[in-house]
Design a protein around this motif. Sequence first.
Motif: not given
Length: 287
Positions: A53-82
Motif C-alpha cells: 500500500p501507499t503510505i500517506i503522511l500528514e504532518h502537524g502544526a509547527f512542522a512540515d513534510g521534511s519532518s518525515w524524512n527519516g521515516v520515508i527513507a525507511d519505508l522506501r527501503a522496504d518497498g513502500y511508495p510514500v
Amino acid sequence: MVSIKGGRKRLVTGAVATAAAGVALGAFAALSGTADGATETAAAAVAAKHAKPTIILEHGAFADGSSWNGVIADLRADGYPVVAAANPLRGPASDGAALRTVIDHVKGTKIVVGHSYGGNVISEAATDAPEVKALVYVAAFLPAPGESALELTNKYPGSTLPGALDPVTYQQADGSTATDLYIQQDKFHHQFAADVPAEQAALMAAEQRPIAQAALEEKATTAAWKTKPSWDIITTEDLNIPPAVQRFMAKRAHAHTTEVAASHSVAVSHPHLVAHVIERAARATVS
C-alpha cells in the motif's frame, strides 16, 4: 484446353487451401492473443494483490513534510511508495478536504498517518475512504465528533505549549482578524523536540509552519478511527499533548499502542520506530 482447365482447377484448389490455412492461422493467433491477454490480466491481478500500500503522511502544526524524512527513507527501503502531503494548517474540515484530494488521487490501497494536529486531519479525510485500510497516529489527536484539539490538550495537565507560543495576529482580506501560532524559536528545542540534536532542532524551529489558532479550536465532525483499524504511538515525554491525553484517546479508539520515551517530534528522533509501526499496520490490514 484440358490442361488449362486442370491448371485452373489446381489453382482454385490451392487458393482455397491457402485461404483455409490463413483462417486457421488467424484463429490460432486470435486464440493465442486471448491467452496471452488473459495471462497478462491474471499476472496483473496477482501483482496488484501483492502490491504494497501507499503510505500517506500528514504532518502537524509547527512542522512540515521534511519532518518525515527519516521515516520515508525507511519505508522506501522496504518497498513502500510514500506521499508526504502538505498540511495547510487552517482547520480540520478544510485541511481534511485538502488531504482527501491526495487520498483520492493515489491509486490502490493506502495507510494514512498523522502526526500531532495531523491526527485531526486524517480522522476527517479518511472517513468513507474504502481504500484506506488503516490509520496510524503519531503523538497525535484522535478527536471524537464535537471535540477540538485545544479541548483535548486541556483534558489532563502536562502541556507547556501555551507558554512557548508566539502568536501573530493579522488582517484578512474580508477585514476580519485572525491569529497564527508559532513556537518561539528559542523555546522550540525544549518544547517540541527535546530529544533531537540542538542543531537539527534549530533548523526545525526556523522552518516551522504556523497553525491558525482557529484550527485548534475547531470541533471535529467525524472520526475515521471509529470504522478503521488504528495504531497509535504514544510519546511519554511529550510537552505538547500530555501522555495521559494520548492514552485516553488511544484507549477510546481501541488502537494498537506503542509507548516510547520521546518528545513530540518522535518521527524525527525515532524514525525507525515510527516506520516499523506503520509497516506493522500495513501488514496487518493489507493482504
